[in-house]
Design an enzyme around this catalytic site. Structure first.
Site, PDB file in Angstrom:
ATOM      1  N   PHE A 123       0.839  -1.197   0.000  1.00 35.76           N
ATOM      2  CA  PHE A 123       0.000   0.000   0.000  1.00 35.76           C
ATOM      3  C   PHE A 123       0.880   1.255   0.000  1.00 35.76           C
ATOM      4  O   PHE A 123       1.917   1.282   0.673  1.00 35.76           O
ATOM      5  CB  PHE A 123      -0.892  -0.044   1.246  1.00 35.76           C
ATOM      6  CG  PHE A 123      -2.000   0.954   1.264  1.00 35.76           C
ATOM      7  CD1 PHE A 123      -3.185   0.713   0.585  1.00 35.76           C
ATOM      8  CD2 PHE A 123      -1.867   2.146   1.962  1.00 35.76           C
ATOM      9  CE1 PHE A 123      -4.222   1.644   0.599  1.00 35.76           C
ATOM     10  CE2 PHE A 123      -2.895   3.079   1.986  1.00 35.76           C
ATOM     11  CZ  PHE A 123      -4.080   2.827   1.307  1.00 35.76           C
ATOM     12  N   ASP A 204       1.313  -5.346   8.346  1.00 37.86           N
ATOM     13  CA  ASP A 204       0.141  -4.487   8.186  1.00 37.86           C
ATOM     14  C   ASP A 204      -1.069  -5.389   7.946  1.00 37.86           C
ATOM     15  O   ASP A 204      -1.129  -6.098   6.939  1.00 37.86           O
ATOM     16  CB  ASP A 204       0.348  -3.521   7.014  1.00 37.86           C
ATOM     17  CG  ASP A 204      -0.753  -2.467   6.940  1.00 37.86           C
ATOM     18  OD1 ASP A 204      -1.895  -2.782   7.320  1.00 37.86           O
ATOM     19  OD2 ASP A 204      -0.467  -1.344   6.482  1.00 37.86           O
ATOM     20  N   TYR A 229     -11.513   0.798  10.167  1.00 32.68           N
ATOM     21  CA  TYR A 229     -12.706   1.257   9.418  1.00 32.68           C
ATOM     22  C   TYR A 229     -13.013   0.362   8.230  1.00 32.68           C
ATOM     23  O   TYR A 229     -13.954   0.624   7.497  1.00 32.68           O
ATOM     24  CB  TYR A 229     -12.530   2.714   8.959  1.00 32.68           C
ATOM     25  CG  TYR A 229     -11.241   3.011   8.229  1.00 32.68           C
ATOM     26  CD1 TYR A 229     -11.097   2.698   6.887  1.00 32.68           C
ATOM     27  CD2 TYR A 229     -10.164   3.612   8.884  1.00 32.68           C
ATOM     28  CE1 TYR A 229      -9.912   2.957   6.220  1.00 32.68           C
ATOM     29  CE2 TYR A 229      -8.984   3.874   8.235  1.00 32.68           C
ATOM     30  CZ  TYR A 229      -8.855   3.549   6.903  1.00 32.68           C
ATOM     31  OH  TYR A 229      -7.680   3.803   6.250  1.00 32.68           O
ATOM     32  N   LYS A 230     -12.204  -0.696   8.012  1.00 30.24           N
ATOM     33  CA  LYS A 230     -12.467  -1.625   6.919  1.00 30.24           C
ATOM     34  C   LYS A 230     -13.375  -2.744   7.457  1.00 30.24           C
ATOM     35  O   LYS A 230     -14.555  -2.515   7.675  1.00 30.24           O
ATOM     36  CB  LYS A 230     -11.139  -2.104   6.342  1.00 30.24           C
ATOM     37  CG  LYS A 230     -10.394  -0.925   5.669  1.00 30.24           C
ATOM     38  CD  LYS A 230      -8.994  -1.204   5.213  1.00 30.24           C
ATOM     39  CE  LYS A 230      -8.444   0.027   4.495  1.00 30.24           C
ATOM     40  NZ  LYS A 230      -7.008  -0.064   4.199  1.00 30.24           N
ATOM     41  N   ARG A 376     -12.147  -3.370  -8.103  1.00 32.62           N
ATOM     42  CA  ARG A 376     -11.870  -4.154  -6.906  1.00 32.62           C
ATOM     43  C   ARG A 376     -13.187  -4.431  -6.200  1.00 32.62           C
ATOM     44  O   ARG A 376     -13.976  -3.514  -5.964  1.00 32.62           O
ATOM     45  CB  ARG A 376     -10.908  -3.376  -6.002  1.00 32.62           C
ATOM     46  CG  ARG A 376     -10.273  -4.202  -4.913  1.00 32.62           C
ATOM     47  CD  ARG A 376      -9.251  -3.402  -4.149  1.00 32.62           C
ATOM     48  NE  ARG A 376      -9.870  -2.252  -3.472  1.00 32.62           N
ATOM     49  CZ  ARG A 376      -9.363  -1.655  -2.397  1.00 32.62           C
ATOM     50  NH1 ARG A 376      -8.199  -2.067  -1.898  1.00 32.62           N
ATOM     51  NH2 ARG A 376      -9.971  -0.622  -1.846  1.00 32.62           N
TER      52      ARG A 376
HETATM   53  C1  LIG Z   1      -6.231   1.069   4.106  1.00 34.32           C
HETATM   54  C2  LIG Z   1      -4.774   0.848   4.349  1.00 34.32           C
HETATM   55  C3  LIG Z   1      -3.991   1.812   5.006  1.00 34.32           C
HETATM   56  C4  LIG Z   1      -4.590   3.149   5.381  1.00 34.32           C
HETATM   57  O1  LIG Z   1      -3.865   3.867   6.330  1.00 34.32           O
HETATM   58  P1  LIG Z   1      -4.508   5.164   6.978  1.00 34.32           P
HETATM   59  O2  LIG Z   1      -3.464   5.740   7.808  1.00 34.32           O
HETATM   60  O3  LIG Z   1      -5.734   4.731   7.720  1.00 34.32           O
HETATM   61  O4  LIG Z   1      -4.917   6.073   5.847  1.00 34.32           O
HETATM   62  C5  LIG Z   1      -2.668   1.499   5.277  1.00 34.32           C
HETATM   63  N1  LIG Z   1      -2.122   0.324   4.889  1.00 34.32           N
HETATM   64  C6  LIG Z   1      -2.858  -0.614   4.231  1.00 34.32           C
HETATM   65  C7  LIG Z   1      -2.225  -1.905   3.836  1.00 34.32           C
HETATM   66  C8  LIG Z   1      -4.192  -0.377   3.932  1.00 34.32           C
HETATM   67  O5  LIG Z   1      -4.908  -1.287   3.277  1.00 34.32           O
END
Ligand SMILES: *Cc1c(COP(=O)(O)O)cnc(C)c1O
Length: 401
Positions: A123, A204, A229-230, A376
């Site tokens: 990401f 992560d 939040y996911k 997706r």
């Molecule tokens: C959604 C996501 C993030 C988002 O990070 P935020 O700090 O909440 O914006 C980070 N890493 C991964 C792998 C994600 O899927």
């Protein structure tokens, strides 16, 4: 292939979808991996907090439980979804900030090593944070992937990782489920390889927490973080969690030294000493409002069981892949074909999909678009029906119909 109707009627988890707030304008929600739907229970929780806690307890609330909330919810999350014993998980900050804190703590614990390993398919925020830390600490980055055109369904395997690990590796940063392809990494095997090289790992879990079971303690994971939040349905911008294995807590120092993470916040003293335990990994005042809704989803996950959720997730992605093969013959599956090797979303690549997604959104069919040409499809097992998947794939075939 079974019809969506027969799959839904045979689904032991089908009844839970009625617990989520629905909007008549959304006929197929396929982005629960990006922002989960709210549980209706959260409306009452938020309202009650406003009137009975914030509104009436006011400042007294901090001493009556608010300050303990980040570690209390962390313990619940650890028990329900992470395989983590109490005292190792805390809620607070964004995933981005927690990545920074954990990776910095880890590189500083390996001062004689000079390199961070991360993959090109990770990401963006993970890559950007690593680039920033490398610049700040004078470290080099060793990339997995990117030497040639990346395979869009590829993930980090033991073979790819082994080629990069060495006695100069300080830290490896990996995603459990790849945000685009959905590739599910083998956490125990990769963690073992990283430890054999004398390095630390930061996992992560943003795209796996709440939908793919993990056993962080049993797998010997050092550090982990992820979004709430996911698949934890905490609401837009809800704070993330950090996991720091108990025996590392005394050794690691995180870099954002704030009063709430200090040993004695209310003495207002001179000089920072970190609190013992997981609280030492917090920094400032905890975002209490943001922690409300996730508690309802964590409780629901506990009721249903994370293994049952994973079973439905596999069935949902399998159904989506089968339907896509039938109805979208020109689309390429950019996710692993083996359901055991993917998380709870799939990506379909086809030129022109960038034009399709706005039409879908206009008709209440909501997947998302990922560059350069991917739709997706995220499948949140407790809120998504097989009928919703069918309707969504049909709409991709006949956008705007
Ligand atoms: C959604 C996501 C993030 C988002 O990070 P935020 O700090 O909440 O914006 C980070 N890493 C991964 C792998 C994600 O899927």
């Amino acid at each position: 292939m079974n019809s969506s109707e027969s799959l839904d009627s045979a689904d032991p988890l089908a009844r839970y979808s009625g617990l989520f707030l629905r909007d008549a304008g959304v006929v197929s929600y396929l982005d629960g991996n990006s922002l989960g739907r709210p549980l209706t229970a959260s409306i009452e929780r938020v309202q009650q907090f406003m009137t009975e806690q914030w509104g009436s307890r006011l400042i007294r609330g901090w001493g009556e439980g608010w300050l303990e909330l980040p570690a209390r919810i962390g313990d619940d999350l650890g028990r329900v979804a992470l395989g983590a014993a109490p005292g190792q998980v805390v809620i607070g900050d964004s995933t981005t900030v927690l990545l920074y804190k954990l990776i910095r703590a880890a590189v500083d614990a390996r001062p004689d090593r000079t390199e961070i390993i991360i993959d090109r398919e990770n990401f963006p925020t993970d890559r950007y944070v690593v680039e920033g830390i490398a610049a700040e600490r004078g470290l080099t980055i060793t990339w997995i992937g990117g030497e040639t055109e990346p395979e869009s369904d590829a993930g980090v395997t033991a073979k790819r990782l082994s080629k990069k690990l060495s006695d100069t590796t300080a830290v490896v940063v990996l995603s459990h489920v790849a945000y685009r392809s959905g590739y599910l990494a083998e956490v125990p095997a990769l963690t073992e390889l990283i430890h054999a090289a004398g390095a630390l790992v930061v996992w992560d879990l943003s795209h796996s927490v709440g939908v793919v079971p993990t056993q962080l303690d049993a797998w010997g994971v050092d550090l982990a973080t992820g979004c709430s939040y996911k698949y934890l349905n905490g609401g837009p911008g809800a704070p993330a969690f950090a996991y720091v294995r108990a025996d590392l807590q005394g050794e690691l120092r995180q870099p954002i030294q704030g009063w709430i993470g200090s040993r004695t916040p209310f003495e207002m003293g001179q000089g920072y000493t970190p609190a013992d335990g997981i609280r030492g990994f917090t920094s400032g005042t905890p975002p209490i409002i943001g922690m409300l809704a996730m508690q309802d989803m964590i409780a629901l996950i506990e009721e249903v069981g994370i293994e049952a959720i994973r079973t439905k997730s596999v069935a949902l992605t399998r159904y989506a892949v089968q339907l896509a093969a039938e109805l979208l013959p020109d689309a390429r599956l950019a996710s692993p074909k083996d359901p055991a090797r993917r998380g709870s979303h799939i990506t379909l690549d086809q030129d022109g999909f960038d034009q399709v997604v706005p039409k879908l959104w206009a008709q209440g069919v909501i997947p998302d678009y990922r560059e350069p040409n991917g739709i997706r499809i995220g499948l949140s097992p407790l809120s998504t029906s097989f009928a919703e998947v069918e309707l969504g794939i049909w709409a991709i075939r006949h956008p705007g119909a």
